[in-house]
Design an enzyme around this catalytic site. Structure first.
Site, short mmCIF file in Angstrom:
data_model
loop_
_atom_site.label_atom_id
_atom_site.label_comp_id
_atom_site.label_asym_id
_atom_site.label_seq_id
_atom_site.Cartn_x
_atom_site.Cartn_y
_atom_site.Cartn_z
CD GLU A 1 -2.96 -1.00 0.00
OE1 GLU A 1 -3.02 0.05 -0.66
OE2 GLU A 1 -3.63 -2.01 -0.29
CB ALA B 1 7.59 1.12 -0.22
#
Length: 566
Positions: free
Chosen positions: A547, A549
């Site tokens: 979602e 880094a």
């Protein structure tokens, strides 16, 4: 457990608690905001020309830009910690444990803002790295409230008092989260489910690398997990993102795989609600909300990672269908899914994002023996350290058919724009997953510390042990509150990509730190597969990667700050 400190009561606060904490924290927050404003101007000067961001300069000054993102996240965390404490105080609910959290959180974060914020285990950003002038830092440090909180806010005595106050947390909870009665009922419902149906079995599922049983998935559907935020007119519960956070935390506390089952439904429903036609909403939303259909998100490709503009998977119109050809990777729960939200390039002449379209691609549900029975589609499992229970896959498409009517919104070229509408909710939910994983680590660490005896006493009596656990509890509360804040902003239909990004950035690191410290408390036993903390450590590590880094997330936050985000 008695650690030798005076008992903490409503009427007799122990010495470590500072007088006038509301005033001190208000003054310190203002000082932190002034320092952030100075840092923002200094970094903007490094990365801009003629009042506009320059991409090459931003990349060259990545350390400073990402440091600004982390500094802004810490300041927002302090703001939300103070909001939480003030709200509880207004209701007469700010008890001794919450006061200790409040003070310790401020004491530690104002000190880190001045001395250095860790971007990762090997990277620390300091005010000088951001271009903050020495006199501006000196003014921050000279603020009486900052000086007091740095010196006494998170003292050894306070950590001991906090450890005393939270020693019965496994039985009584770890403080007031600031939830209203409705959200408390939601939390209790899902906690009971998790305690009965997930926690006793989660470690076995992990060790055997098994799917979460369909019976558990079906019970989750009955509880409304997959339609939690879907409007009632489409068969959902019509609750907001705060409820999503509460539910996600409780399920992830039990097992991140269970807590993440709802993520794919959340993404699919967000896509359909914001970008689908009326017919698509009427057809798909009730079936996803009920759990009849399990969706999966099919976006990432080999060698693209976060660079979605480089996607090469093709979708070619052929009469009443599109034919999909290409490869995808890191697709969660792909075998069991019934429908894929699939991003593909419909216009090869359009470079970047503009040629991408989103499809609601139907497929047959697979099983262990035949994971991908649908013609035109193949797949192979990616073996992973943690985040099990749904399995990860590489997928191949060769003429895979999708009905033309399943082009989301009925118009080509809108795929990336449609996907962007899901980022806020997905990152808020990921932050809540991280808070749940961190809470699991805290509880495992505390239980072990209280049960494990060395040198004639429980290891919880040793300052280096109870200090780790005390700070875990504080920082988990901070992460929880900034996550709730992002959810409230989303519920209010305000743009919250900045807030969601901050929540995800901080909560993911808090989860990893909590898991790492809880394993350290277990000593050698923590490295043994039989102990659940080994699983929690593996599960926690992925949160800094998916979602968005941590580096991507920091970059997004920095751009928003430098482009004028508040």
């Amino acid at each position: 457990m008695n650690l030798g400190l005076a008992p903490i009561t409503e009427t007799g606060a122990p010495e470590p608690l500072l007088d006038g904490l509301t005033g001190l924290t208000g003054e310190a927050l203002q000082a932190a905001e002034r320092l952030l404003a100075a840092a923002r101007l200094a970094v903007a000067a490094k990365v801009s020309a003629g009042g506009r961001l320059v991409a090459a300069k931003l990349e060259a000054e990545q350390f400073a830009a990402h440091g600004l993102a982390w500094l802004a996240t810490y300041v927002e965390a302090l703001r939300q910690l103070r909001h939480w404490a003030e709200s509880l105080d207004a209701e007469g609910k700010l008890g001794p444990l919450e006061r200790l959290y409040f003070q310790a959180g401020f004491g530690e974060y104002v000190a880190l803002i001045a001395g250095g914020i860790a971007l990762s285990q090997g990277e620390v950003v300091r005010p000088a790295d951001l271009g903050v002038a020495p006199d501006e830092l000196a003014a921050y440090l000279a603020t009486p409230a900052v000086a007091t909180l740095m010196r006494e806010g998170n003292s050894a005595a306070l950590r001991a008092a906090l450890a005393e106050a939270m020693s019965d947390g496994l039985a009584s909870g770890f403080g007031d989260h600031g939830l209203d009665e409705t959200m408390l009922m939601v939390r209790d419902t899902f906690r009971r489910f998790a305690e009965a149906k997930v926690i006793p079995y989660a470690h076995g599922w992990h060790l055997k690398d098994e799917f979460i049983p369909l019976s558990v998935v079906e019970e989750m559907a009955e509880l409304g997990v997959f339609g939690l935020t879907v409007p009632e007119e489409y068969g959902g519960l019509g609750l907001g993102k705060t409820a999503m956070c509460v539910v996600t935390e409780e399920l992830s506390r039990a097992y991140i795989g269970v807590g993440s089952l709802g993520t794919r439904s959340e993404i699919a429903c967000e896509l359909i609600l914001s970008g689908g036609t009326d017919d698509q909403k009427a057809h798909w939303l009730p079936r996803i909300a009920s759990g009849e259909l399990l969706p999966t998100a099919v976006f990432t490709e080999p060698n693209t990672g976060s660079d979605l503009g480089s996607l090469r998977t093709r979708a070619v119109k052929d009469g009443a269908v599109y034919r999909i050809t290409g490869n995808k990777t890191w697709i969660t729960h792909a075998a069991r899914a019934d429908v894929m939200t699939l991003l593909a390039r419909t216009n090869p002449a359009e470079a970047g994002y503009k040629g991408l379209s989103m499809f609601l691609a139907e497929k047959q549900r697979g099983d262990d023996d035949t994971p991908f029975p649908t013609p035109g589609m193949t797949g192979g499992e990616i073996e992973v350290l943690g985040y099990r229970g749904m399995k990860e896959y590489e997928l191949g498409f060769d003429g895979f058919e999708v009905k033309a009517e399943n082009l989301l919104g009925g118009q080509e070229g809108q795929g990336f724009k449609q996907l962007m509408t899901t980022f806020e909710a997905a990152r808020i939910q990921t932050a809540a997953r991280a808070v749940g994983v961190a809470q699991a680590a805290l509880e495992l660490g505390l239980r072990y510390a209280q049960e494990r005896s060395q040198f004639g006493k429980p290891i919880y009596a040793f300052p280096r042990v109870y200090g780790k656990l005390a700070w875990m509890a504080v920082e988990i509360m901070i992460a929880r509150q900034i996550t709730f804040y992002a959810a409230r902003e989303k519920d209010a239909e305000r743009r919250c990509d900045l807030e969601a990004g901050m929540a995800k950035l901080l909560a993911a690191r808090v989860a990893w730190a909590a898991a790492d410290n809880a394993l350290q408390i277990h000593g050698g036993n923590g490295y043994a597969l039989e102990y659940p903390i080994s699983r929690v450590l593996c599960d926690a590590r992925i949160l800094n990667v998916f979602e968005g880094a941590a580096e991507i997330q920091a970059n997004v936050i920095a751009r928003r700050l430098l482009e004028g985000g508040n």
